[in-house]
Design a protein around this motif. Structure first.
Motif, PDB file in Angstrom:
ATOM      1  N   GLY A   5       0.823  -1.201   0.000  1.00  0.00           N
ATOM      2  CA  GLY A   5       0.000   0.000   0.000  1.00  0.00           C
ATOM      3  C   GLY A   5       0.859   1.254   0.000  1.00  0.00           C
ATOM      4  O   GLY A   5       2.084   1.197  -0.167  1.00  0.00           O
ATOM      5  N   SER A   6       0.224   2.380   0.220  1.00  0.00           N
ATOM      6  CA  SER A   6       0.928   3.660   0.111  1.00  0.00           C
ATOM      7  C   SER A   6       2.092   3.777   1.099  1.00  0.00           C
ATOM      8  O   SER A   6       3.171   4.262   0.742  1.00  0.00           O
ATOM      9  CB  SER A   6      -0.065   4.806   0.325  1.00  0.00           C
ATOM     10  OG  SER A   6      -1.074   4.789  -0.663  1.00  0.00           O
ATOM     11  N   GLY A   7       1.888   3.350   2.346  1.00  0.00           N
ATOM     12  CA  GLY A   7       2.941   3.459   3.350  1.00  0.00           C
ATOM     13  C   GLY A   7       4.116   2.550   3.063  1.00  0.00           C
ATOM     14  O   GLY A   7       5.280   2.959   3.145  1.00  0.00           O
ATOM     15  N   GLY A   8       3.824   1.302   2.718  1.00  0.00           N
ATOM     16  CA  GLY A   8       4.885   0.346   2.434  1.00  0.00           C
ATOM     17  C   GLY A   8       5.680   0.711   1.203  1.00  0.00           C
ATOM     18  O   GLY A   8       6.916   0.606   1.183  1.00  0.00           O
ATOM     19  N   VAL A   9       4.983   1.143   0.154  1.00  0.00           N
ATOM     20  CA  VAL A   9       5.666   1.516  -1.082  1.00  0.00           C
ATOM     21  C   VAL A   9       6.563   2.730  -0.866  1.00  0.00           C
ATOM     22  O   VAL A   9       7.694   2.785  -1.357  1.00  0.00           O
ATOM     23  CB  VAL A   9       4.633   1.774  -2.207  1.00  0.00           C
ATOM     24  CG1 VAL A   9       5.300   2.431  -3.414  1.00  0.00           C
ATOM     25  CG2 VAL A   9       3.974   0.470  -2.623  1.00  0.00           C
ATOM     26  N   ARG A  10       6.070   3.742  -0.141  1.00  0.00           N
ATOM     27  CA  ARG A  10       6.903   4.912   0.126  1.00  0.00           C
ATOM     28  C   ARG A  10       8.156   4.528   0.900  1.00  0.00           C
ATOM     29  O   ARG A  10       9.261   4.971   0.570  1.00  0.00           O
ATOM     30  CB  ARG A  10       6.105   5.966   0.893  1.00  0.00           C
ATOM     31  CG  ARG A  10       6.923   7.180   1.361  1.00  0.00           C
ATOM     32  CD  ARG A  10       7.541   7.958   0.185  1.00  0.00           C
ATOM     33  NE  ARG A  10       6.554   8.566  -0.648  1.00  0.00           N
ATOM     34  CZ  ARG A  10       6.089   9.795  -0.487  1.00  0.00           C
ATOM     35  NH1 ARG A  10       6.539  10.554   0.511  1.00  0.00           N
ATOM     36  NH2 ARG A  10       5.185  10.285  -1.324  1.00  0.00           N
ATOM     37  N   ALA A  11       7.992   3.718   1.943  1.00  0.00           N
ATOM     38  CA  ALA A  11       9.148   3.318   2.738  1.00  0.00           C
ATOM     39  C   ALA A  11      10.158   2.548   1.893  1.00  0.00           C
ATOM     40  O   ALA A  11      11.369   2.798   1.978  1.00  0.00           O
ATOM     41  CB  ALA A  11       8.689   2.468   3.923  1.00  0.00           C
ATOM     42  N   ALA A  12       9.675   1.620   1.074  1.00  0.00           N
ATOM     43  CA  ALA A  12      10.567   0.822   0.232  1.00  0.00           C
ATOM     44  C   ALA A  12      11.318   1.700  -0.756  1.00  0.00           C
ATOM     45  O   ALA A  12      12.535   1.545  -0.956  1.00  0.00           O
ATOM     46  CB  ALA A  12       9.756  -0.240  -0.506  1.00  0.00           C
ATOM     47  N   ARG A  13      10.610   2.630  -1.390  1.00  0.00           N
ATOM     48  CA  ARG A  13      11.235   3.493  -2.400  1.00  0.00           C
ATOM     49  C   ARG A  13      12.313   4.382  -1.780  1.00  0.00           C
ATOM     50  O   ARG A  13      13.417   4.501  -2.321  1.00  0.00           O
ATOM     51  CB  ARG A  13      10.178   4.349  -3.078  1.00  0.00           C
ATOM     52  CG  ARG A  13      10.745   5.306  -4.115  1.00  0.00           C
ATOM     53  CD  ARG A  13       9.664   6.033  -4.866  1.00  0.00           C
ATOM     54  NE  ARG A  13       8.939   6.996  -4.065  1.00  0.00           N
ATOM     55  CZ  ARG A  13       9.367   8.224  -3.795  1.00  0.00           C
ATOM     56  NH1 ARG A  13      10.563   8.627  -4.222  1.00  0.00           N
ATOM     57  NH2 ARG A  13       8.633   9.055  -3.077  1.00  0.00           N
ATOM     58  N   ILE A  14      11.995   5.026  -0.657  1.00  0.00           N
ATOM     59  CA  ILE A  14      12.967   5.925  -0.034  1.00  0.00           C
ATOM     60  C   ILE A  14      14.176   5.148   0.487  1.00  0.00           C
ATOM     61  O   ILE A  14      15.324   5.572   0.318  1.00  0.00           O
ATOM     62  CB  ILE A  14      12.306   6.725   1.098  1.00  0.00           C
ATOM     63  CG1 ILE A  14      11.178   7.599   0.553  1.00  0.00           C
ATOM     64  CG2 ILE A  14      13.339   7.586   1.827  1.00  0.00           C
ATOM     65  CD1 ILE A  14      11.606   8.594  -0.503  1.00  0.00           C
ATOM     66  N   ALA A  15      13.927   4.009   1.121  1.00  0.00           N
ATOM     67  CA  ALA A  15      15.026   3.206   1.661  1.00  0.00           C
ATOM     68  C   ALA A  15      15.965   2.753   0.556  1.00  0.00           C
ATOM     69  O   ALA A  15      17.198   2.750   0.725  1.00  0.00           O
ATOM     70  CB  ALA A  15      14.473   2.007   2.426  1.00  0.00           C
ATOM     71  N   SER A  16      15.413   2.378  -0.596  1.00  0.00           N
ATOM     72  CA  SER A  16      16.234   1.871  -1.698  1.00  0.00           C
ATOM     73  C   SER A  16      16.875   2.989  -2.491  1.00  0.00           C
ATOM     74  O   SER A  16      18.104   3.062  -2.621  1.00  0.00           O
ATOM     75  CB  SER A  16      15.370   0.998  -2.622  1.00  0.00           C
ATOM     76  OG  SER A  16      16.138   0.498  -3.693  1.00  0.00           O
ATOM     77  N   ALA A  17      16.042   3.895  -3.040  1.00  0.00           N
ATOM     78  CA  ALA A  17      16.554   4.911  -3.958  1.00  0.00           C
ATOM     79  C   ALA A  17      17.369   5.986  -3.267  1.00  0.00           C
ATOM     80  O   ALA A  17      18.337   6.501  -3.842  1.00  0.00           O
ATOM     81  CB  ALA A  17      15.386   5.542  -4.714  1.00  0.00           C
ATOM     82  N   GLU A  18      16.996   6.353  -2.051  1.00  0.00           N
ATOM     83  CA  GLU A  18      17.689   7.449  -1.363  1.00  0.00           C
ATOM     84  C   GLU A  18      18.549   6.975  -0.198  1.00  0.00           C
ATOM     85  O   GLU A  18      19.457   7.687   0.227  1.00  0.00           O
ATOM     86  CB  GLU A  18      16.669   8.479  -0.884  1.00  0.00           C
ATOM     87  CG  GLU A  18      15.869   9.110  -2.024  1.00  0.00           C
ATOM     88  CD  GLU A  18      14.935  10.201  -1.548  1.00  0.00           C
ATOM     89  OE1 GLU A  18      15.197  10.802  -0.483  1.00  0.00           O
ATOM     90  OE2 GLU A  18      13.933  10.454  -2.231  1.00  0.00           O
ATOM     91  N   GLY A  19      18.241   5.785   0.315  1.00  0.00           N
ATOM     92  CA  GLY A  19      19.014   5.274   1.438  1.00  0.00           C
ATOM     93  C   GLY A  19      20.044   4.228   1.059  1.00  0.00           C
ATOM     94  O   GLY A  19      20.835   3.794   1.905  1.00  0.00           O
ATOM     95  N   GLY A  20      20.029   3.811  -0.201  1.00  0.00           N
ATOM     96  CA  GLY A  20      21.018   2.842  -0.660  1.00  0.00           C
ATOM     97  C   GLY A  20      20.829   1.440  -0.136  1.00  0.00           C
ATOM     98  O   GLY A  20      21.741   0.608  -0.215  1.00  0.00           O
ATOM     99  N   ALA A  21      19.653   1.138   0.393  1.00  0.00           N
ATOM    100  CA  ALA A  21      19.405  -0.186   0.976  1.00  0.00           C
ATOM    101  C   ALA A  21      18.983  -1.187  -0.091  1.00  0.00           C
ATOM    102  O   ALA A  21      18.426  -0.824  -1.135  1.00  0.00           O
ATOM    103  CB  ALA A  21      18.327  -0.081   2.044  1.00  0.00           C
TER     104      ALA A  21
END
Length: 452
Positions: A13-29
């Protein structure tokens, strides 16, 4: 210890997708996400988006009637539900693909299947695979709750209404919250004869009393039969419809019964209980201000935590989690002064405290204006709008703003900026009105209607 992933998100959902995107694209995870149904969650697939499109569709009969009053030679035709439903599905598929594209662009690996938690660092997929992860984020949202009454299987919920083969001629909506009230208005606007049963004294509990009272009055004037203090005892399938036996003994027949009696967090069956994750009375996952559970490696955001169950809040929670854990920018999601809108007809927009809650907190002044708006007044309709400010006597801050009328959702978004900034009544007064508009009343009310 080496893990397969830095973060595994359960729920698309919206919360999970946002967290995944930020962690990967901006956090390098290194991030993976599992979703067992359709990407986008409740809001995109079976909530805010399709509901708002149905709201738009249901408003056209009134717009056509107004157009005739303004001199346009137009006649309403029949509503083609099949056409609308087909276009709706196309739009939802487009949005789902957009979510998938966002995750792919961010480098998130997606598993289209159910996932459960094995231990603090292990996730099991429905195909039998197990993967390890440093952090787990639960973002599984919520689901409609239907009371255990005889014949409950004959009813539908908000999850099902978008997929009806045909619209009902007679509909009953059970519940008094914003989802129930919105769908009562939608079904009425699309041509159904609508009744609404609510066991409480007035619909829209938790909102400002004056504002919700005006909404209820308008709904009744529009032909919705609201029965407060009424609940369903049982449902029975008859030859010509569903017989609804109420607790007061009355029996009415409907073609469709929709339950909108609250929602429950989707927290069961995820494997969290044996690990020591805490749960609340409603089944919500207990978290702290950082969205962290009692198990340090497991976090949760969105409706599954039952804090403020709104999509933008879930997005803020997911973003704050990713910033904190993966970007070295520790912050908590701010749950104070969150604005919201109820897309009934008329709309209700609100931010801050209602009059009753504010009065229980401190001495207040109430500024309110109720009037017939120009557009519908010219068309001969009896609609009324409400503009209301609740003000602290001591600090002069606007503690709450409540709007009932056309475009209330759009207006409250802007008013919320001022309220969030701590604007005083005098700040509103210093703002020059935009005329002629409905919203100008927010800055032209000089004398309180109540002071205590």
């Amino acid at each position: 210890m080496t893990f397969d992933y830095d973060l595994f998100v359960i729920g698309g959902g919206s919360g999970g997708v946002r967290a995944a995107r930020i962690a990967s694209a901006e956090g390098g995870a290194k991030v993976a996400l599992a979703e067992e149904y359709r990407m986008g969650g409740t809001c995109v697939i079976r909530g805010c988006v399709p509901k708002k499109l149905m709201v738009y569709a249901s408003e056209y009969p009134g717009l056509i009637a107004d157009a005739r009053a303004y001199g346009w030679q137009v006649q309403p035709g029949a509503f083609d539900w099949a056409q609308f439903r087909g276009q709706l599905e196309v739009e939802l598929t487009r949005l789902e693909n957009a979510y998938r594209g966002t995750l792919k662009s961010a480098g998130v690996e997606v598993f289209d299947m159910r996932a459960t938690v094995v231990d603090a660092h292990t996730v099991a997929l429905a195909d039998g695979r197990q993967v390890t992860t440093k952090h787990i984020l639960i973002a599984t949202g919520g689901r409609p709750f239907v009371p255990d009454v005889p014949g409950a299987e004959l009813a539908i919920t908000s999850n099902d209404i978008f997929h009806l083969a045909a619209l009902p001629k007679r509909a009953l909506v059970v519940g008094g919250g914003y989802i129930a009230s919105e769908f009562a208005c939608i079904l009425k606007g699309l041509g159904a004869e609508v009744a609404q049963y609510y066991r409480g004294a007035q619909i829209l509990r938790g909102f400002d009393d004056e504002a919700r009272g005006l909404v209820a009055t308008a709904m009744q004037a529009n032909g919705i039969a609201i029965h407060c203090g009424t609940d369903v005892q049982r449902l029975e399938q008859g030859e010509t419809g569903i017989s609804v036996v109420a607790q007061d003994g009355t029996v009415r027949e409907f073609d469709l019964v929709m339950y909108a009696t609250g929602r429950k967090p989707n927290s069961a069956g995820l494997g969290l209980e044996p690990l020591g994750v805490g749960f609340g009375r409603n089944g919500e996952i207990l978290v702290d201000g950082w969205s962290q559970t009692a198990v340090p490696s497991i976090y949760a955001v969105g409706d599954v935590t039952d804090r403020i169950n709104l999509t933008p809040v879930a997005i803020r929670e997911g973003h704050a989690f990713a910033d904190t854990v993966f970007r070295g920018l520790p912050r908590q999601a701010d749950h104070d002064l969150v604005a919201s809108a109820v897309f009934t007809q008329p709309e209700l927009g609100t931010v801050g405290l209602g009059e009753e809650a504010a009065r229980a907190q401190e001495p207040i002044e109430v500024y309110a204006a109720s009037f017939r708006p120009m557009q519908s007044l010219f068309a001969g309709r009896q609609d009324r709008v409400l503009m209301k400010l609740v003000v602290s006597q001591a600090s002069r801050k606007v503690l709450g703003c409540h709007i009932v009328g056309p475009g209330a959702g759009e207006m409250i978004q802007l008013a919320a900026i001022a309220v969030k900034m701590g604007a005083t009544k005098e700040d509103f007064d210093r703002t020059v009105a935009v005329h002629p508009t409905i919203s100008e009343e927010l800055v032209t009310m000089r004398n309180p209607v109540r002071r205590d």
